[in-house]
Design an enzyme around this catalytic site. Sequence first.
Site, PDB file in Angstrom:
ATOM      1  N   LYS A 246      12.478   6.336  21.704  1.00 50.40           N
ATOM      2  CA  LYS A 246      13.158   5.058  21.869  1.00 50.40           C
ATOM      3  C   LYS A 246      13.421   4.755  23.347  1.00 50.40           C
ATOM      4  O   LYS A 246      13.354   3.596  23.778  1.00 50.40           O
ATOM      5  CB  LYS A 246      14.461   5.072  21.070  1.00 50.40           C
ATOM      6  CG  LYS A 246      14.220   5.192  19.568  1.00 50.40           C
ATOM      7  CD  LYS A 246      15.473   5.514  18.792  1.00 50.40           C
ATOM      8  CE  LYS A 246      15.177   5.685  17.309  1.00 50.40           C
ATOM      9  NZ  LYS A 246      16.366   6.095  16.530  1.00 50.40           N
TER      10      LYS A 246
ATOM     11  N   GLY B 141      19.184   3.288   8.057  1.00 46.90           N
ATOM     12  CA  GLY B 141      19.459   2.831   6.700  1.00 46.90           C
ATOM     13  C   GLY B 141      18.461   1.790   6.261  1.00 46.90           C
ATOM     14  O   GLY B 141      17.908   1.046   7.084  1.00 46.90           O
TER      15      GLY B 141
ATOM     16  N   ALA C 298       0.834  -1.195   0.000  1.00 48.45           N
ATOM     17  CA  ALA C 298       0.000   0.000   0.000  1.00 48.45           C
ATOM     18  C   ALA C 298       0.875   1.254   0.000  1.00 48.45           C
ATOM     19  O   ALA C 298       1.748   1.405   0.862  1.00 48.45           O
ATOM     20  CB  ALA C 298      -0.916   0.005   1.216  1.00 48.45           C
TER      21      ALA C 298
ATOM     22  N   VAL D 139      13.772   0.673  17.382  1.00 48.59           N
ATOM     23  CA  VAL D 139      14.893   1.156  18.196  1.00 48.59           C
ATOM     24  C   VAL D 139      16.207   0.634  17.635  1.00 48.59           C
ATOM     25  O   VAL D 139      16.393  -0.573  17.479  1.00 48.59           O
ATOM     26  CB  VAL D 139      14.756   0.720  19.673  1.00 48.59           C
ATOM     27  CG1 VAL D 139      15.963   1.195  20.479  1.00 48.59           C
ATOM     28  CG2 VAL D 139      13.474   1.265  20.275  1.00 48.59           C
TER      29      VAL D 139
END
Length: 428
Positions: A206, A303, A46, A133
Site C-alpha cells: 500500500k 471487510g 467467474a 488501499v
Amino acid sequence: MSGVKSLKIALLGCGTVGAQVARILLEDQAELTTRSGAQLELTGIAVRNTSTTRDVEIPAGLFTTDAETLIDGADVVIELLGGLEPAGTYIARALTRGASVITGNKALIAAHGAQLNALAAEHGAQLRYEAAVAGAIPILRPIADSLAGDHITKVMGIVNGTTNFILDAMDSTGAAFDDVLAEAQALGYAEADPTADVGGHDAAAKAAILASLAFHTTVSIDQVHCQGITEITAQDVADAKAAGYVIKLLAIAEKTGSGISARVYPALLDRSHPLGSVRGAFNAVFVEAQNAGDLMFYGAGAGGAPTASAVMGDVVSVARALATGTVLPAASALEAPVLADFAEVTTRYWIGLSVTDQPGMLARIASVFAEHGVSIEAMNQSTAGDGTAHLRMLTHEGSEEALASTIGDLEALDTVASVTSVLRVEGN
C-alpha cells in the site's frame, strides 16, 4: 431504460468482497443507473467452484468457471481474485481489449502497476484501484484527483487493520504480542498465517501505491523499506505509553531532499497526533500538502461491505465516463523516479538499552552518540536491582546511517548488556 447506455459488468471472484459487490450491483441497479448515467448489467461472476455456498443470495445462473469468455464480453471488469496470477493475466486481457478494470488487488498493483497503467493508456481503457488501499476510505481518488493541483509532501498512514488491532490491544491491556495475535486470529482479524500483515508486507504494498500516486511516479513494493511488528514487546508498549507515546505500524511516502522515500515500520507517535487515536482495526491516512495543509482520512480498512463501497465508487466513476464519452486522465508517472537512499532518511530514534549500572556508564554511552553526531533529547533510567539498569534514550533527528552506526557501536560496549529495542519516532 430507454436512451441510457448499457454497460456489461464482469466480476472475477466472489469471496467476502466480491459477494458484496454482486449484491450492490443487483440490489441497487436503479440508483446506480441514476448516479452513473449508465445501466450496469452484471453479466457473470467467474469463480473456481460454482457450487460454493455464498453469504449473499446470488442467482446461480451468473456463476461460471470460464473467466476468459466473460472478460471478452464485458465493458467493465471487476477483479477481486487477489494474488498475482491469474489476476494479472485476466486484467491484461481486459485492458488489451479496451475494457476498463476495477481491482482491489494491492499486491498486483504494487508489483506491476506501472505496466498495467501503461497498457490501459495504450488501449484507451481505465484502471482503477481505490479498494487496494485502506478499504472503505476514499484516499486514492482524492490524492490523484482532488489534490492534483497541489504538491503533496508526505503521506503517512495506518493501512493495515490487523496490526493496528494488535498494537492497540497491547496498548490498552498490556498483553504480549503473541497473546494478542492469537486473539486477533480467533476474532477473524488475523489470518491463520499472519506473516503478510505482522511482517509489514501488506502495508508495504500500500505504501508503494500511495507513493506512486502522491508523487506521480512508479514505486514498486521491492523499493519500500519494510519492517514489521513481531519484535514489539509489551515492555516497549508500556514504556511508550508512560512517555506519552503510542506505537503504530506506519506506511510512509515522503518527498525528501534527495528523492522519494517509501517505508514501513513500527514507530512512536505522540498520543495527541491524529493517527495516535486510531483504534482497533480501523485505518487512517494523514496527508501533508503544500497548499491544502494537513488532511486526515479515517474509516474501516477492511471487510466485505466497506471494501465493496470503494470498489463501487470506482465502478460509478468509470461508468460515468463511458456513458458520456469522457476520457479520464490516465495515472501520470515519471519515467525515472528518483528514490532516496534509506540511509539518508532523517528520523528520531527511541532506543532501549540494558546496561551495567556502574560509574562512568552514562558518559561512555553519551560519547558514542557524540562520535556519530547524534544528540540525545531525553533519557529515562530505571534500576533493576541486580546491578543492571534499563535506559530509554530519545534522540534528536539524524540520518538512518548515523543512527544505525550509533546502535552498532553501543552493542560493542562492555557496559551494554543488550540493545533491547530500537524504534523510530514520527509525526513531529
